[in-house]
Each structure stands twice: as C-alpha cells, then as structure tokens.
Design an enzyme around this catalytic site. Structure first.
Site, PDB file in Angstrom:
ATOM      1  N   ALA A  65       0.867  -1.171   0.000  1.00 21.63           N
ATOM      2  CA  ALA A  65       0.000   0.000   0.000  1.00 21.63           C
ATOM      3  C   ALA A  65       0.906   1.223   0.000  1.00 21.63           C
ATOM      4  O   ALA A  65       2.055   1.147   0.447  1.00 21.63           O
ATOM      5  CB  ALA A  65      -0.886  -0.018   1.228  1.00 21.63           C
ATOM      6  N   GLY A 108       0.561  -4.941   1.037  1.00 20.86           N
ATOM      7  CA  GLY A 108      -0.658  -4.980   0.215  1.00 20.86           C
ATOM      8  C   GLY A 108      -0.431  -5.644  -1.136  1.00 20.86           C
ATOM      9  O   GLY A 108      -1.360  -6.222  -1.713  1.00 20.86           O
ATOM     10  N   GLU A 111      -0.768  -9.180  -0.543  1.00 16.18           N
ATOM     11  CA  GLU A 111      -2.176  -9.439  -0.210  1.00 16.18           C
ATOM     12  C   GLU A 111      -3.059  -9.429  -1.456  1.00 16.18           C
ATOM     13  O   GLU A 111      -3.984 -10.237  -1.571  1.00 16.18           O
ATOM     14  CB  GLU A 111      -2.646  -8.411   0.833  1.00 16.18           C
ATOM     15  CG  GLU A 111      -1.954  -8.638   2.176  1.00 16.18           C
ATOM     16  CD  GLU A 111      -2.182  -7.516   3.185  1.00 16.18           C
ATOM     17  OE1 GLU A 111      -1.845  -6.360   2.881  1.00 16.18           O
ATOM     18  OE2 GLU A 111      -2.700  -7.793   4.269  1.00 16.18           O
ATOM     19  N   GLU A 131       4.815  -5.035   7.123  1.00 17.98           N
ATOM     20  CA  GLU A 131       4.127  -3.911   7.784  1.00 17.98           C
ATOM     21  C   GLU A 131       4.614  -3.676   9.205  1.00 17.98           C
ATOM     22  O   GLU A 131       4.583  -2.558   9.705  1.00 17.98           O
ATOM     23  CB  GLU A 131       2.612  -4.155   7.808  1.00 17.98           C
ATOM     24  CG  GLU A 131       1.939  -4.088   6.441  1.00 17.98           C
ATOM     25  CD  GLU A 131       1.825  -5.439   5.753  1.00 17.98           C
ATOM     26  OE1 GLU A 131       2.621  -6.369   6.066  1.00 17.98           O
ATOM     27  OE2 GLU A 131       0.937  -5.578   4.896  1.00 17.98           O
TER      28      GLU A 131
HETATM   29  N1  CO8 Z   1       4.595   3.180  -0.787  1.00 14.77           N
HETATM   30  C1  CO8 Z   1       4.990   4.344  -1.344  1.00 14.77           C
HETATM   31  N2  CO8 Z   1       6.116   4.459  -2.068  1.00 14.77           N
HETATM   32  C2  CO8 Z   1       6.874   3.349  -2.215  1.00 14.77           C
HETATM   33  C3  CO8 Z   1       6.538   2.124  -1.650  1.00 14.77           C
HETATM   34  C4  CO8 Z   1       5.317   2.051  -0.912  1.00 14.77           C
HETATM   35  N3  CO8 Z   1       4.867   0.906  -0.366  1.00 14.77           N
HETATM   36  N4  CO8 Z   1       7.500   1.227  -1.943  1.00 14.77           N
HETATM   37  C5  CO8 Z   1       8.406   1.867  -2.683  1.00 14.77           C
HETATM   38  N5  CO8 Z   1       8.055   3.170  -2.843  1.00 14.77           N
HETATM   39  C6  CO8 Z   1       8.757   4.211  -3.567  1.00 14.77           C
HETATM   40  C7  CO8 Z   1       9.984   4.695  -2.798  1.00 14.77           C
HETATM   41  O1  CO8 Z   1       9.602   5.644  -1.826  1.00 14.77           O
HETATM   42  C8  CO8 Z   1      10.811   5.281  -3.905  1.00 14.77           C
HETATM   43  O2  CO8 Z   1      10.295   6.528  -4.231  1.00 14.77           O
HETATM   44  P1  CO8 Z   1      11.304   7.820  -4.330  1.00 14.77           P
HETATM   45  O3  CO8 Z   1      12.206   7.477  -5.477  1.00 14.77           O
HETATM   46  O4  CO8 Z   1      10.381   8.960  -4.586  1.00 14.77           O
HETATM   47  O5  CO8 Z   1      12.036   7.882  -3.040  1.00 14.77           O
HETATM   48  C9  CO8 Z   1      10.528   4.351  -5.088  1.00 14.77           C
HETATM   49  O6  CO8 Z   1       9.289   3.684  -4.767  1.00 14.77           O
HETATM   50  C10 CO8 Z   1      11.588   3.290  -5.285  1.00 14.77           C
HETATM   51  O7  CO8 Z   1      11.748   2.614  -4.056  1.00 14.77           O
HETATM   52  P2  CO8 Z   1      13.186   2.384  -3.363  1.00 14.77           P
HETATM   53  O8  CO8 Z   1      14.114   3.490  -3.720  1.00 14.77           O
HETATM   54  O9  CO8 Z   1      12.947   2.131  -1.917  1.00 14.77           O
HETATM   55  O10 CO8 Z   1      13.641   1.058  -4.109  1.00 14.77           O
HETATM   56  P3  CO8 Z   1      14.656  -0.054  -3.569  1.00 14.77           P
HETATM   57  O11 CO8 Z   1      14.945  -0.947  -4.729  1.00 14.77           O
HETATM   58  O12 CO8 Z   1      15.800   0.570  -2.844  1.00 14.77           O
HETATM   59  O13 CO8 Z   1      13.831  -0.874  -2.440  1.00 14.77           O
HETATM   60  C11 CO8 Z   1      11.867  -2.020  -1.597  1.00 14.77           C
HETATM   61  C12 CO8 Z   1      12.705  -1.637  -2.843  1.00 14.77           C
HETATM   62  C13 CO8 Z   1      12.656  -2.993  -0.719  1.00 14.77           C
HETATM   63  C14 CO8 Z   1      10.592  -2.691  -2.106  1.00 14.77           C
HETATM   64  C15 CO8 Z   1      11.550  -0.729  -0.790  1.00 14.77           C
HETATM   65  O14 CO8 Z   1      11.010   0.235  -1.672  1.00 14.77           O
HETATM   66  C16 CO8 Z   1      10.541  -0.944   0.313  1.00 14.77           C
HETATM   67  O15 CO8 Z   1      10.874  -1.462   1.370  1.00 14.77           O
HETATM   68  N6  CO8 Z   1       9.276  -0.509   0.088  1.00 14.77           N
HETATM   69  C17 CO8 Z   1       8.245  -0.569   1.105  1.00 14.77           C
HETATM   70  C18 CO8 Z   1       7.740  -1.983   1.310  1.00 14.77           C
HETATM   71  C19 CO8 Z   1       6.693  -2.007   2.388  1.00 14.77           C
HETATM   72  O16 CO8 Z   1       6.927  -1.684   3.538  1.00 14.77           O
HETATM   73  N7  CO8 Z   1       5.470  -2.391   2.018  1.00 14.77           N
HETATM   74  C20 CO8 Z   1       4.358  -2.480   2.938  1.00 14.77           C
HETATM   75  C21 CO8 Z   1       3.578  -1.188   2.887  1.00 14.77           C
HETATM   76  S1  CO8 Z   1       2.292  -1.139   4.113  1.00 14.77           S
HETATM   77  C22 CO8 Z   1       1.066  -2.096   3.441  1.00 14.77           C
HETATM   78  O17 CO8 Z   1       1.151  -2.594   2.368  1.00 14.77           O
HETATM   79  C23 CO8 Z   1      -0.183  -2.252   4.284  1.00 14.77           C
HETATM   80  C24 CO8 Z   1      -1.279  -2.942   3.492  1.00 14.77           C
HETATM   81  C25 CO8 Z   1      -2.573  -2.910   4.228  1.00 14.77           C
HETATM   82  C26 CO8 Z   1      -3.309  -1.615   4.046  1.00 14.77           C
HETATM   83  C27 CO8 Z   1      -4.703  -1.845   4.532  1.00 14.77           C
HETATM   84  C28 CO8 Z   1      -5.439  -0.572   4.878  1.00 14.77           C
HETATM   85  C29 CO8 Z   1      -6.770  -0.858   5.555  1.00 14.77           C
END
Ligand code: CO8
Length: 257
Positions: A65, A108, A111, A131
């Site tokens: 998400a 997400g 999921e 998460e």
């Molecule tokens: N949300 C927003 N932006 C994201 C996300 C995300 N989940 N993941 C990556 N991005 C963005 C980064 O911020 C970055 O943007 P910018 O260049 O502007 O800084 C761009 O995508 C590229 O990402 P990275 O530079 O981080 O790329 P890497 O190759 O270094 O790393 C990863 C890749 C490991 C995937 C890393 O991006 C990461 O850890 N992302 C987050 C993963 C995460 O924590 N996901 C869980 C999110 S919470 C969730 O999903 C809850 C679901 C339930 C919701 C239900 C509501 C009721």
C-alpha cells in the site's frame, strides 16, 4: 476512459491488467484501488472475457500500500472512510483471475496477489508482509490468506519479522502454483489464462465458487455445496455439449449457457 495507474488490454478472451506506477514500485494508492475495482467489474460484466491476468513490472508486482498516502492518516480518517475496504470488491470477482508476480510483492502487494485464484511467480519474485517494520500489521487480508496458504508457523515468521520469502520457497510452501523463469512469466500466465478461457465458462465460475467455499465452510457443508453446484451444471447447455463432444471425440463448443 484511459486509466492513470493501470493498463488494460483485451487479448481475445483474456484481459491483461498491468499495474503501472513504476515511480513508486506500483504502490497501491486510492487511485489504483478505484481503477482496479472498475477494471475488474468491467471484466466480470464482459461476456467476451473469460480469464484475467493481473501483473506488475519486472522489479515489482507491487511494493505494498502507498506508505506516503497512509502516513498522514489518523484513526478517524481510516475508520470513517473504511480505508481500503474496496479491495473486498476485487475479491468478489466471479470469473477466474491469475496474479503473475515478478519482483517485490510486499504488504498490500502480497495481499492482492493472494486475492487471485492462483499465483504464477517469476523466479525473481519476493513475497513479504513487512508492515510490522512500519509499526502496523497486514490490513488487506494477509494475516488470514497467508496463514491459510502456508500455515501458522511460516505466516507468523513472515509477519512478525518482515522476512521475505523467495519464489522457490513460496512454491514449496504452497503460496504460488508454479515458478517460471522471469522472461517467460507473462507468456506462461497468459497461456494458463487462455486454457481457462477455453473451458465452459459456467463450470469455471462454479469451480472457483466451490473451492473458495472451502475457506468458509466445514467439510460436510462444503461437499454438499459442491454437489449442488455439480447438479446445477446439468441444467446447462454446456454440460450436454461437453459430454457429447467427449463421446464424439471433438473439442467442446461452449455457449456459456
Ligand atoms: N509506498 C509508497 N512508495 C513506495 C513504496 C510504498 N509501499 N515502496 C516503494 N516506494 C517508492 C519509494 O519511496 C521510492 O520513491 P522515491 O524514489 O520517490 O524515493 C521508489 O518507490 C523506489 O523505491 P526504493 O528506492 O525504496 O527502491 P529499492 O529498490 O531501494 O527498495 C523495496 C525496494 C525494498 C521494495 C523498498 O522500496 C521498500 O521497502 N518498500 C516498502 C515496502 C513495504 O513496507 N510495504 C508495505 C507497505 S504497508 C502495506 O502494504 C499495508 C497494506 C494494508 C493496508 C490496509 C489498509 C486498511
């Protein structure tokens, strides 16, 4: 009207939906949700379409998400908007659909993949529920679907530590149906979708309905439900056609009636 965050393409009887927010690794924000709900509803209503493939990019199916969208929300906002409850609509799609996953399927993203009828994974796929590292928990069904798919021990470990599972382990654990080389992911997923689309459409819907019922019903009730649907198919033209085609040694010519 063209979509902003997804691409939708009809390939004969198969709809291909591609998540298209490369700048955010296909993070799922409210626009993605709204557009996917629309695309899935259109697929379900389109009599010419009989299977759907949902995919992402080489690097990410979806990295979760959208954290930037969620970051500023408080409990009253989340609760009053019933934030992301709309995903339930995607899970109510009656016709079959497959998730074709390469790269990250996190939070997400994992999921949504698990909402599919099955997952075909590239050998580059990485599944995770990270998460907890953000101070929250799975929120789109992960605690339930992941546990159903791979059991308590593995689901607990993934959700409590945020550790990712690679494609090979995901296949061994039963999370994905099959792993294929990344270069062939789309080809293989579309081939599976075409096979499904070539079956009697009502039998495909009934199959999906009865297998999903196994998550909700006890064994005796589930078997009874299966039998009733099986009986019901004997009221269709396609049952007559399918069995006649077998006897006459020719392929079935389905009408979906
Ligand atoms: N949300 C927003 N932006 C994201 C996300 C995300 N989940 N993941 C990556 N991005 C963005 C980064 O911020 C970055 O943007 P910018 O260049 O502007 O800084 C761009 O995508 C590229 O990402 P990275 O530079 O981080 O790329 P890497 O190759 O270094 O790393 C990863 C890749 C490991 C995937 C890393 O991006 C990461 O850890 N992302 C987050 C993963 C995460 O924590 N996901 C869980 C999110 S919470 C969730 O999903 C809850 C679901 C339930 C919701 C239900 C509501 C009721």
């Amino acid at each position: 009207m063209p979509y902003e965050t997804i691409l939708v393409e009809k390939r004969e009887a198969v709809t291909l939906v591609t998540l298209n927010r490369p700048q955010a690794l296909n993070a799922l924000n409210s626009t993605v949700l709204k557009e996917l709900i629309e695309a899935f509803a259109a697929y379900d209503a389109d009599g010419s379409q009989h299977c759907l493939v949902l995919t992402g990019s080489e690097k990410a199916f979806a990295a979760g998400a959208d954290i930037k969208e969620m970051q500023v929300q408080g409990f009253p906002d989340m609760y009053s908007a019933n934030f992301f409850a709309g995903w339930e609509q995607v899970t109510r799609t009656r016709k079959p659909w497959i998730a074709a996953v390469a790269g990250f399927a996190l939070g997400g993203g994992c999921e949504v993949a698990m909402m599919a009828d099955f997952i075909i994974a590239a050998d580059t796929a990485k599944f995770g529920q990270p998460e907890i590292k953000l101070g929250v928990t799975p929120g789109m069904g992960g605690s339930q679907r992941l546990t159903h798919a791979i059991g308590k021990a593995k689901a607990m470990e993934m959700c409590l530590t945020g550790r990712m599972m690679n494609a090979e382990d995901a296949e061994r654990a039963g999370l994905v149906a099959r792993v294929v080389p990344a270069a062939y992911l789309l080809e293989e997923a579309l081939k599976a979708a075409e096979t499904i689309a070539s079956m009697a459409p009502l039998a495909a819907i009934a199959t999906k309905e009865m297998i999903n019922a196994s998550f909700e019903m006890g064994l005796a009730q589930g078997i009874n439900f299966e039998r009733r649907l099986f009986h019901g198919l004997f009221g269709t033209e396609d049952q007559k056609e399918g069995m006649a085609a077998f006897v006459e040694k020719r392929p079935g010519n389905w009408t979906g009636r």
